[in-house]
Design a protein around this motif. Structure first.
Motif, PDB file in Angstrom:
ATOM      1  N   UNK A 296       0.812  -1.217   0.000  1.00 43.14           N
ATOM      2  CA  UNK A 296       0.000   0.000   0.000  1.00 43.14           C
ATOM      3  C   UNK A 296       0.848   1.271   0.000  1.00 43.14           C
ATOM      4  N   UNK A 297       2.039   1.205   0.594  1.00 38.02           N
ATOM      5  CA  UNK A 297       2.944   2.360   0.547  1.00 38.02           C
ATOM      6  C   UNK A 297       3.423   2.630  -0.865  1.00 38.02           C
ATOM      7  N   UNK A 298       3.792   1.571  -1.566  1.00 37.85           N
ATOM      8  CA  UNK A 298       4.228   1.723  -2.951  1.00 37.85           C
ATOM      9  C   UNK A 298       3.076   2.248  -3.809  1.00 37.85           C
ATOM     10  N   UNK A 299       1.886   1.699  -3.593  1.00 37.39           N
ATOM     11  CA  UNK A 299       0.700   2.169  -4.314  1.00 37.39           C
ATOM     12  C   UNK A 299       0.455   3.654  -4.023  1.00 37.39           C
TER      13      UNK A 299
ATOM     14  N   UNK B  38      -8.309   1.396 -13.359  1.00 36.29           N
ATOM     15  CA  UNK B  38      -8.276  -0.074 -13.413  1.00 36.29           C
ATOM     16  C   UNK B  38      -6.828  -0.563 -13.315  1.00 36.29           C
ATOM     17  N   UNK B  39      -5.946   0.044 -14.124  1.00 36.21           N
ATOM     18  CA  UNK B  39      -4.547  -0.364 -14.119  1.00 36.21           C
ATOM     19  C   UNK B  39      -3.893  -0.124 -12.755  1.00 36.21           C
ATOM     20  N   UNK B  40      -4.194   0.997 -12.154  1.00 37.26           N
ATOM     21  CA  UNK B  40      -3.597   1.307 -10.850  1.00 37.26           C
ATOM     22  C   UNK B  40      -4.096   0.343  -9.782  1.00 37.26           C
ATOM     23  N   UNK B  41      -5.341  -0.069  -9.876  1.00 37.93           N
ATOM     24  CA  UNK B  41      -5.854  -1.048  -8.910  1.00 37.93           C
ATOM     25  C   UNK B  41      -5.208  -2.421  -9.132  1.00 37.93           C
ATOM     26  N   UNK B  42      -4.812  -2.729 -10.366  1.00 35.07           N
ATOM     27  CA  UNK B  42      -4.092  -3.973 -10.648  1.00 35.07           C
ATOM     28  C   UNK B  42      -2.708  -3.976 -10.006  1.00 35.07           C
ATOM     29  N   UNK B  43      -2.204  -2.786  -9.770  1.00 32.97           N
ATOM     30  CA  UNK B  43      -0.878  -2.644  -9.163  1.00 32.97           C
ATOM     31  C   UNK B  43      -0.852  -3.245  -7.754  1.00 32.97           C
ATOM     32  N   UNK B  44      -1.965  -3.172  -7.033  1.00 31.73           N
ATOM     33  CA  UNK B  44      -2.021  -3.704  -5.660  1.00 31.73           C
ATOM     34  C   UNK B  44      -1.793  -5.213  -5.643  1.00 31.73           C
ATOM     35  N   UNK B  45      -2.567  -6.019  -6.396  1.00 29.52           N
ATOM     36  CA  UNK B  45      -2.267  -7.459  -6.376  1.00 29.52           C
ATOM     37  C   UNK B  45      -0.890  -7.792  -6.951  1.00 29.52           C
TER      38      UNK B  45
ATOM     39  N   UNK C 144       1.861  -6.039  -6.567  1.00 26.20           N
ATOM     40  CA  UNK C 144       2.814  -5.822  -5.477  1.00 26.20           C
ATOM     41  C   UNK C 144       2.650  -6.886  -4.394  1.00 26.20           C
ATOM     42  N   UNK C 145       1.410  -7.260  -4.130  1.00 29.65           N
ATOM     43  CA  UNK C 145       1.143  -8.301  -3.123  1.00 29.65           C
ATOM     44  C   UNK C 145       1.788  -9.623  -3.546  1.00 29.65           C
ATOM     45  N   UNK C 146       1.641  -9.974  -4.821  1.00 27.14           N
ATOM     46  CA  UNK C 146       2.222 -11.218  -5.329  1.00 27.14           C
ATOM     47  C   UNK C 146       3.751 -11.167  -5.393  1.00 27.14           C
ATOM     48  N   UNK C 147       4.314  -9.983  -5.565  1.00 27.23           N
ATOM     49  CA  UNK C 147       5.771  -9.887  -5.701  1.00 27.23           C
ATOM     50  C   UNK C 147       6.490  -9.667  -4.367  1.00 27.23           C
ATOM     51  N   UNK C 148       5.756  -9.406  -3.299  1.00 26.71           N
ATOM     52  CA  UNK C 148       6.381  -9.094  -2.007  1.00 26.71           C
ATOM     53  C   UNK C 148       7.357 -10.183  -1.563  1.00 26.71           C
ATOM     54  N   UNK C 149       6.939 -11.441  -1.593  1.00 27.38           N
ATOM     55  CA  UNK C 149       7.811 -12.534  -1.132  1.00 27.38           C
ATOM     56  C   UNK C 149       9.075 -12.650  -1.991  1.00 27.38           C
ATOM     57  N   UNK C 150       8.947 -12.384  -3.282  1.00 31.42           N
ATOM     58  CA  UNK C 150      10.121 -12.426  -4.152  1.00 31.42           C
ATOM     59  C   UNK C 150      11.083 -11.298  -3.790  1.00 31.42           C
ATOM     60  N   UNK C 151      10.546 -10.113  -3.528  1.00 32.94           N
ATOM     61  CA  UNK C 151      11.383  -9.002  -3.076  1.00 32.94           C
ATOM     62  C   UNK C 151      12.101  -9.373  -1.778  1.00 32.94           C
ATOM     63  N   UNK C 152      11.375  -9.986  -0.849  1.00 32.74           N
ATOM     64  CA  UNK C 152      11.970 -10.379   0.440  1.00 32.74           C
ATOM     65  C   UNK C 152      13.086 -11.403   0.239  1.00 32.74           C
ATOM     66  N   UNK C 153      12.833 -12.403  -0.590  1.00 26.36           N
ATOM     67  CA  UNK C 153      13.852 -13.435  -0.837  1.00 26.36           C
ATOM     68  C   UNK C 153      15.095 -12.842  -1.488  1.00 26.36           C
ATOM     69  N   UNK C 154      14.912 -11.771  -2.250  1.00 19.10           N
ATOM     70  CA  UNK C 154      16.046 -11.114  -2.911  1.00 19.10           C
ATOM     71  C   UNK C 154      16.820 -10.212  -1.957  1.00 19.10           C
ATOM     72  N   UNK C 155      16.277  -9.997  -0.746  1.00 23.74           N
ATOM     73  CA  UNK C 155      17.006  -9.202   0.243  1.00 23.74           C
ATOM     74  C   UNK C 155      16.377  -7.874   0.618  1.00 23.74           C
TER      75      UNK C 155
END
Length: 197
Positions: free
Chosen positions: A21-24, A74-81, A83-94
């Motif tokens: 939500x901060x990134x959004x 519509x596109x901006x609302x797509x940004x939320x899922x 980011x949600x789906x990519x969070x764990x990948x960001x975390x694993x990357x450090x």
């Protein structure tokens, strides 16, 4: 500055919510403020600013502007899922939001790498979207808006928004394991450049 940053992240309730939500919020604030400023410039047509316009005196019909705003929403609302789906990948990357904050040198280095990766990814994805088989289904929509105004920067089919805008934009920070603050700075800079561009 670290304490202000940590309080900001804590205000979201969790690091994951801060990331999503901060990134959004950063994206939306820069997009809205930048486009309101440009709308004021378009409306008053001040000679000093008009000399820098690419298409002098050419404005889209209001119906097209409203269509563009609805699609951007519509596109901006797509940004939320996304980011949600990519969070764990960001975390694993450090990626972290913890102190210490990165040095300005590290922030600058990450943003420079982001620029290179985003430019490369956007270019090739854009070329892919011009492939005849898919052009008329996805990318043609983007070329229907032939007015150079800020909100048109994100006038794209939702599939294009994810493939050509979101993935190349986030990939550099993801691969580098950028600090969340660096990612927010990159988000603000990239959105500002996009609407100005």
């Amino acid at each position: 500055m670290e304490e202000v940053w940590l309080q900001t992240v804590r205000a979201f309730g969790s690091e994951e919510k801060a990331f999503v939500f901060g990134t959004f919020l950063v994206h939306e604030l820069v997009f809205i403020i930048g486009n309101v400023w440009l709308a004021i410039l378009y409306h008053f047509q001040w000679p000093f600013f008009e000399q820098f316009r690419i298409q002098k005196g050419k404005f889209p019909p209001k119906s097209l502007i409203w269509t563009c705003l609805r699609l951007a929403l519509v596109n901006h609302l797509l940004y939320i899922p996304a980011m949600l789906l990519s969070y764990q990948t960001f975390k694993k990357a450090g990626m972290t939001s913890e102190a210490p904050l990165p040095s300005w040198m590290e922030v600058g280095r990450h943003i420079l790498v982001n620029m290179i990766i985003e430019d490369f990814g956007f270019y090739w994805m854009h070329r892919f979207l011009h492939w005849r088989v898919i052009y008329k289904h996805i990318h043609k929509m983007h070329h229907q808006f032939n007015y150079s105004i800020g909100i048109a920067s994100e006038y794209a089919h939702p599939v294009e928004f994810l493939l050509s805008n979101t993935i190349p934009f986030t990939l550099g920070s993801m691969l580098q394991g950028s600090h969340m603050m660096t990612f927010w700075i990159w988000t603000a800079l990239r959105v500002a450049e996009t609407i100005d561009g």
